[in-house]
Write a protein that holds these residues in place. Structure first.
Motif, PDB file in Angstrom:
ATOM      1  N   LYS A   1       0.875  -1.343  -0.073  1.00 21.58           N
ATOM      2  CA  LYS A   1      -0.019  -0.200  -0.023  1.00 21.58           C
ATOM      3  C   LYS A   1       0.904   1.356  -0.031  1.00 21.58           C
ATOM      4  O   LYS A   1       0.675   2.065  -0.595  1.00 21.58           O
ATOM      5  CB  LYS A   1      -0.840  -0.056   1.178  1.00 21.58           C
ATOM      6  CG  LYS A   1      -2.067  -0.965   1.120  1.00 21.58           C
ATOM      7  CD  LYS A   1      -2.865  -1.060   2.343  1.00 21.58           C
ATOM      8  CE  LYS A   1      -3.942  -2.109   2.162  1.00 21.58           C
ATOM      9  NZ  LYS A   1      -4.723  -2.086   3.361  1.00 21.58           N
ATOM     10  N   ALA A   2       1.992   1.205   0.909  1.00 14.97           N
ATOM     11  CA  ALA A   2       2.744   2.298   0.895  1.00 14.97           C
ATOM     12  C   ALA A   2       3.326   2.553  -0.474  1.00 14.97           C
ATOM     13  O   ALA A   2       3.569   3.764  -1.067  1.00 14.97           O
ATOM     14  CB  ALA A   2       3.871   2.112   1.770  1.00 14.97           C
ATOM     15  N   LEU A   3       3.756   1.542  -0.955  1.00 13.76           N
ATOM     16  CA  LEU A   3       4.485   1.492  -2.656  1.00 13.76           C
ATOM     17  C   LEU A   3       3.504   2.514  -3.444  1.00 13.76           C
ATOM     18  O   LEU A   3       3.842   3.117  -4.299  1.00 13.76           O
ATOM     19  CB  LEU A   3       5.166   0.516  -3.142  1.00 13.76           C
ATOM     20  CG  LEU A   3       6.268   0.150  -2.224  1.00 13.76           C
ATOM     21  CD1 LEU A   3       6.628  -1.472  -2.606  1.00 13.76           C
ATOM     22  CD2 LEU A   3       7.549   1.105  -2.534  1.00 13.76           C
ATOM     23  N   TRP A   4       2.329   1.811  -3.595  1.00 16.03           N
ATOM     24  CA  TRP A   4       1.233   2.317  -4.492  1.00 16.03           C
ATOM     25  C   TRP A   4       0.995   3.765  -4.200  1.00 16.03           C
ATOM     26  O   TRP A   4       0.716   4.634  -5.004  1.00 16.03           O
ATOM     27  CB  TRP A   4      -0.352   1.477  -4.215  1.00 16.03           C
ATOM     28  CG  TRP A   4       0.055   0.383  -5.259  1.00 16.03           C
ATOM     29  CD1 TRP A   4       0.204  -0.935  -4.681  1.00 16.03           C
ATOM     30  CD2 TRP A   4      -0.133   0.201  -6.637  1.00 16.03           C
ATOM     31  NE1 TRP A   4       0.168  -1.919  -5.867  1.00 16.03           N
ATOM     32  CE2 TRP A   4      -0.168  -1.083  -6.842  1.00 16.03           C
ATOM     33  CE3 TRP A   4      -0.418   1.249  -7.562  1.00 16.03           C
ATOM     34  CZ2 TRP A   4      -0.043  -1.382  -8.320  1.00 16.03           C
ATOM     35  CZ3 TRP A   4      -0.687   0.596  -8.985  1.00 16.03           C
ATOM     36  CH2 TRP A   4      -0.504  -0.604  -9.260  1.00 16.03           C
ATOM     37  N   TYR A   5       0.968   4.133  -2.863  1.00 16.58           N
ATOM     38  CA  TYR A   5       0.865   5.609  -2.389  1.00 16.58           C
ATOM     39  C   TYR A   5       1.624   6.330  -2.940  1.00 16.58           C
ATOM     40  O   TYR A   5       1.683   7.290  -3.516  1.00 16.58           O
ATOM     41  CB  TYR A   5       0.423   5.634  -0.891  1.00 16.58           C
ATOM     42  CG  TYR A   5       0.608   7.152  -0.396  1.00 16.58           C
ATOM     43  CD1 TYR A   5      -0.519   7.889  -0.629  1.00 16.58           C
ATOM     44  CD2 TYR A   5       1.684   7.423   0.253  1.00 16.58           C
ATOM     45  CE1 TYR A   5      -0.205   9.408  -0.187  1.00 16.58           C
ATOM     46  CE2 TYR A   5       1.759   8.843   0.668  1.00 16.58           C
ATOM     47  CZ  TYR A   5       0.718   9.528   0.443  1.00 16.58           C
ATOM     48  OH  TYR A   5       0.607  10.939   1.050  1.00 16.58           O
ATOM     49  N   LEU A   6       3.165   6.110  -2.594  1.00 14.71           N
ATOM     50  CA  LEU A   6       4.306   6.986  -2.957  1.00 14.71           C
ATOM     51  C   LEU A   6       4.456   7.071  -4.287  1.00 14.71           C
ATOM     52  O   LEU A   6       5.033   8.208  -4.787  1.00 14.71           O
ATOM     53  CB  LEU A   6       5.592   6.317  -2.280  1.00 14.71           C
ATOM     54  CG  LEU A   6       5.462   6.218  -0.758  1.00 14.71           C
ATOM     55  CD1 LEU A   6       6.694   5.492   0.051  1.00 14.71           C
ATOM     56  CD2 LEU A   6       5.776   7.785  -0.390  1.00 14.71           C
ATOM     57  N   LEU A   7       4.178   5.954  -5.093  1.00 15.38           N
ATOM     58  CA  LEU A   7       4.777   6.074  -6.452  1.00 15.38           C
ATOM     59  C   LEU A   7       3.544   6.453  -7.500  1.00 15.38           C
ATOM     60  O   LEU A   7       3.725   6.695  -8.591  1.00 15.38           O
ATOM     61  CB  LEU A   7       5.191   4.638  -6.952  1.00 15.38           C
ATOM     62  CG  LEU A   7       6.736   4.350  -6.089  1.00 15.38           C
ATOM     63  CD1 LEU A   7       6.955   2.874  -6.455  1.00 15.38           C
ATOM     64  CD2 LEU A   7       7.526   5.342  -6.181  1.00 15.38           C
ATOM     65  N   VAL A   8       2.222   6.093  -7.238  1.00 11.39           N
ATOM     66  CA  VAL A   8       1.028   6.425  -8.003  1.00 11.39           C
ATOM     67  C   VAL A   8      -0.040   7.355  -7.544  1.00 11.39           C
ATOM     68  O   VAL A   8      -0.329   7.994  -8.356  1.00 11.39           O
ATOM     69  CB  VAL A   8       0.403   4.883  -8.272  1.00 11.39           C
ATOM     70  CG1 VAL A   8      -0.776   5.072  -9.382  1.00 11.39           C
ATOM     71  CG2 VAL A   8       1.492   3.862  -8.968  1.00 11.39           C
ATOM     72  N   GLY A   9      -0.132   7.291  -6.057  1.00  6.34           N
ATOM     73  CA  GLY A   9      -1.097   7.793  -5.599  1.00  6.34           C
ATOM     74  C   GLY A   9      -0.858   9.592  -5.287  1.00  6.34           C
ATOM     75  O   GLY A   9      -1.728  10.066  -5.130  1.00  6.34           O
TER      76      GLY A   9
END
Length: 90
Positions: free
Chosen positions: A3-11
């Motif tokens: 979830k952190a990676l999706w947030y940091l890179l896409v979100g």
């Protein structure tokens, strides 16, 4: 971590620069100034992204304040496949 990676890179804005920082640190540890130079990004922008990545346990630092080097965390390494999946979706 996923979830952190999706947030940091896409979100959020800046995901592309954060992915570039992760890729640069995967090559070798670097300090903020070295990252700014090699990625051709403003130093203050690099510092902001480093703080975000550190806050979410993607990177960690070592050394004194002036020459502080940044490394990928062991936790990130255990979730590298999720990072690759997020990159493919970018």
């Amino acid at each position: 971590m996923e979830k952190a990676l999706w947030y940091l890179l896409v979100g959020t804005r800046g995901g592309e620069n954060r992915a570039r920082i992760i890729a640069a640190l995967d090559e070798r540890p670097r300090n903020a100034n070295q990252l700014a130079e090699c990625l051709d990004v403003d130093y203050n922008t690099i510092r902001h992204h480093l703080d975000m990545l550190q806050e979410h346990d993607v990177i960690e630092s070592g050394g004194d304040e002036y020459g502080k080097l940044y490394f990928l965390t062991d936790r990130f390494e255990r979730h590298r496949e999720e990072f690759e999946t997020v990159l493919e979706a970018m």
